[in-house]
Design an enzyme around this catalytic site. Structure first.
Site, mmCIF file in Angstrom:
data_model
loop_
_atom_site.group_PDB
_atom_site.id
_atom_site.type_symbol
_atom_site.label_atom_id
_atom_site.label_comp_id
_atom_site.label_asym_id
_atom_site.label_seq_id
_atom_site.Cartn_x
_atom_site.Cartn_y
_atom_site.Cartn_z
ATOM 1 N N GLU A 1 32.524 40.498 44.472
ATOM 2 C CA GLU A 1 33.896 40.778 44.058
ATOM 3 C C GLU A 1 34.462 39.527 43.405
ATOM 4 O O GLU A 1 34.382 38.431 43.956
ATOM 5 C CB GLU A 1 34.739 41.177 45.282
ATOM 6 N N ASP B 1 47.965 38.784 49.244
ATOM 7 C CA ASP B 1 47.073 37.705 49.652
ATOM 8 C C ASP B 1 47.762 36.685 50.532
ATOM 9 O O ASP B 1 48.909 36.306 50.297
ATOM 10 C CB ASP B 1 46.487 37.018 48.416
#
Ligand SMILES: Cc1ncc(COP(=O)(O)O)c(C=O)c1O
Lengths: 405, 265
Positions: free
Chosen positions: B54, B65
């Site tokens: 990824e 995040d």
């Protein structure tokens, strides 16, 4: 045009305009803007909030409780004050909608009391908020104290320095103020951090967004909670002006909540609507379509799609986006968006203070700055009338003003 | 008869094949541009036994995040990289496993979804994860990716209700990304208690591969997660190491340890 024809033309305009600033539907769309761009974790909370708001807003008891709280606690209705000396100097009739006189010193309290009552109705006991100038944080801390709830306010480290007094006020009111140290350490980063906290605490906490931004239903809900500004002002103008309504209605725009509330009261009239952004944070003038903090709108960004930092003397307008409904009103031409520079804003603060004995917030002074600039030009001809929403009082800015003199 | 999957089905076919052979899937994450030699981390991951890698295209405001990926993204952006420059670097890479891009909606939509889909395809990317592009906002965006052969991978969270989960499982291509925790990305001391439930619920809704991610930081977490899902995504723990100065070979060794634990489970 003969009178009858004009009446018919006005009627057409009115019915088209009445449908503006209405319910944006289940997807929360304002033309090509709005929506709900959030992680899956927040989808159930956004859906529950939409349902909760629809239900509460249709409930006469809820609305009566909110209305009563606004009157008995927050000091509504706020007056519309004719700025007599300034009007004489400028040659235009200037009316000020006095949100600076609302409890806690700005319009932010209208939205927060609505959201806090809604959160309580939905069984939430903890309010999360982002704040730029600290006015929304103070309002949230205030509502939390009033209703016996917990408040956690996220604030960029840089804004904490600029707005020390409000940080102190929030803490005095019992709120926890969390410094945000990421990115530009201003409002946009505080929003991101509040959203992250909401993901983590979504079961117990309500995210009390401070402006007409964020995922659906926030832009719509916050506008509805701020609508009181425009509706009061419209009725007050009718009592003050021979023509019943002003020629121009102007408000400053950060996220755009005081402007949205004001515009909602006049969108179905022929009044021109003008939103004033900070020159260093002008999403409509300098932005491009994008997605930030859960909604699609005009966003200050570079060619690659990285969000640019806004730069303004007023922490409350230091936001690179704008509420999606404003982007739409600009698209369809119902409202125009202009900018004011820091220098113009500082001059406007002093001008109003000296002419009227009112010290306006730096944010609100953007709207005033436009009036000062436009008066006597085709944008605001001599003899015309203008309603300015004075979104807040300037006490919080005293230190910053002193440093700039 | 063997059917060679093409286009948008490539990624799923690849992962299915490995899963059906009894392998627990391992997808390490690298923030593109975190260092000048970031592609060497991608290569090291692939060589250490990743089933796909990824690639995080950094965004200025990464809403989902935690501190580690925020810092990694910030560091990358400070180096002046752009999605275009990073994808160009990726295009020149010869890794033997599929590459999946993770980024935010604003990056995807900046020049329009068709243009972004073309760029991913040209860089050899076969999947895309956009955490702030949920099911409801997909309709206007998904078609160009399908056409460009890029699988749009959807996420499911612990709070996702069953009816919605079924629609996510149906619409998702490549695999379904099960988010282990109601929270952001970031290292954790233990696998979140909500992880197993998410995986079981997604698996009940689909036969597509199901990967768990968020907070999977150590080989024992990966093994625990793989008991409920088809595999894992490991991101923050690896990026923390890079931020602290680990070389590609060291990160490769971390991935190898994860691989080894999963294989011996
Ligand atoms: C006094 C005042 N006016 C305006 C704003 C800008 O917000 P909005 O554009 O949502 O009205 C703020 C924000 O902090 C504020 O404190």
């Amino acid at each position: 045009m003969d009178l009858m024809l004009r009446g018919i033309a006005d009627g057409v305009v009115d019915s088209a305009r009445r449908s503006m600033m209405d319910d944006p539907g289940p997807l929360g769309r304002f033309g090509r803007f709005g929506g709900r761009y959030v992680p899956e974790a927040l989808i159930p909370a956004c859906e529950a909030l939409e349902e909760g708001f629809r239900d509460a807003w249709a409930d006469a008891t809820f609305r009566a409780t909110l209305q009563q709280t606004l009157e008995l606690y927050a000091g509504r209705p706020t007056p519309v004050t004719p700025a007599l000396r300034l009007s004489a100097e400028l040659g235009v009739t200037v009316l000020l909608k006095r949100e600076d006189l609302a409890h806690t010193g700005s319009h932010k309290i209208n939205n927060v009391l609505g959201q806090a009552l809604l959160a309580r109705r939905m069984g939430k006991r903890h309010l999360l908020a982002e704040t730029g100038a600290g006015q929304h944080g103070v309002a949230t801390a205030t509502a939390a104290a009033l209703f016996g709830m917990r408040a956690t306010v996220f604030m960029g480290e840089r804004d904490m320095e600029r707005q020390e007094l409000n940080v102190f006020r929030m803490r005095l009111l019992g709120a926890e103020v969390v410094p945000v140290t990421s990115g530009s350490r201003t409002l946009k980063d505080a929003c991101s951090e509040a959203l992250r906290a909401w993901v983590t605490e979504v079961a117990d906490a309500h995210y009390c967004i401070g402006s007409v931004m964020g995922p659906h239903p926030y832009p719509w809900m916050v506008r509805e909670f701020q609508r009181v500004v425009g509706e009061e002002a419209r009725a007050q103008c009718a009592g003050l002006l021979p023509a019943a309504q002003p020629d121009v209605v102007v408000a400053c725009v950060g996220g755009g909540s005081n402007a949205a509330g004001t515009f909602a009261g006049f969108v179905d009239t022929t009044a021109r609507l003008v939103g004033v952004e900070a020159a260093g944070g002008a999403a409509i003038t300098d932005g491009a379509p994008g997605v930030l903090h859960g909604f699609q709108s005009q966003v200050l960004q570079d060619e690659a799609g990285q969000v640019r930092e806004a730069h303004s003397i007023s922490a409350g307008l230091d936001y690179p986006g704008i509420g999606p409904e404003h982007a739409h009103l600009a698209d369809i031409g119902r409202a125009e968006y202009v900018t004011a520079t820091d220098e113009e804003v500082l001059a406007a603060v002093e001008r109003l203070a000296r002419a009227e004995g009112i010290l306006p917030a730096l944010e609100s002074s953007h709207a005033l700055a436009w009036v000062l600039r436009a008066a006597g030009t085709p944008a605001l001809p001599t003899g015309s009338t203008v309603l300015v929403t004075l979104s807040g009082r300037g006490d919080k800015d005293a230190e910053q003003l002193a440093a700039r003199r | 008869m063997t059917v060679v999957a093409t286009g948008v089905d490539r990624l799923e076919a690849h992962l299915r094949g490995r899963r059906d052979a009894g392998r627990a899937l391992l997808v390490p994450y690298v923030t593109a541009g975190i260092s000048a030699d970031w592609t060497r981390y991608v290569e090291a991951c692939a060589e250490a036994g990743a089933d796909a890698v990824e690639i995080g295209l950094p965004f200025s405001d990464p809403m989902l995040d935690g501190p580690t990926i925020q810092e990694a993204s910030h560091r990358a952006l400070e180096r002046g990289v752009t999605p275009q420059s990073l994808l160009a670097e990726l295009a020149g890479l010869a890794v033997q496993v599929p590459l999946v891009v993770m980024t935010y909606a604003n990056i995807v939509l900046r020049d329009g979804a068709p243009a972004f889909a073309e760029r991913l395809s040209a860089a050899g990317v076969s999947g895309l994860i956009v955490p702030d592009l949920p099911l409801d906002e997909l309709d206007d965006v998904a078609a160009p990716f399908e056409a460009a052969g890029v699988a749009m991978i959807l996420l499911a969270a612990p709070a996702t209700r069953p009816d919605r989960l079924r629609r996510i499982a149906e619409r998702s291509r490549g695999f379904i990304y099960g988010v282990t925790v109601m929270g952001t990305t970031g290292e954790r001391d233990s696998l979140a208690a909500s992880a197993a439930g998410v995986a079981e619920r997604v698996r009940a809704a689909t036969d597509r591969p199901v990967l768990l991610g968020f907070g999977i930081s150590r080989p024992d977490h990966a093994v625990q997660a793989a008991a409920h899902a088809d595999g894992v995504v490991v991101a923050s723990a690896l990026m923390r190491r890079v931020l602290d100065g680990a070389a590609p070979a060291e990160v490769g060794a971390d991935v190898a340890a994860l691989r080894d634990a999963l294989d011996r489970r």
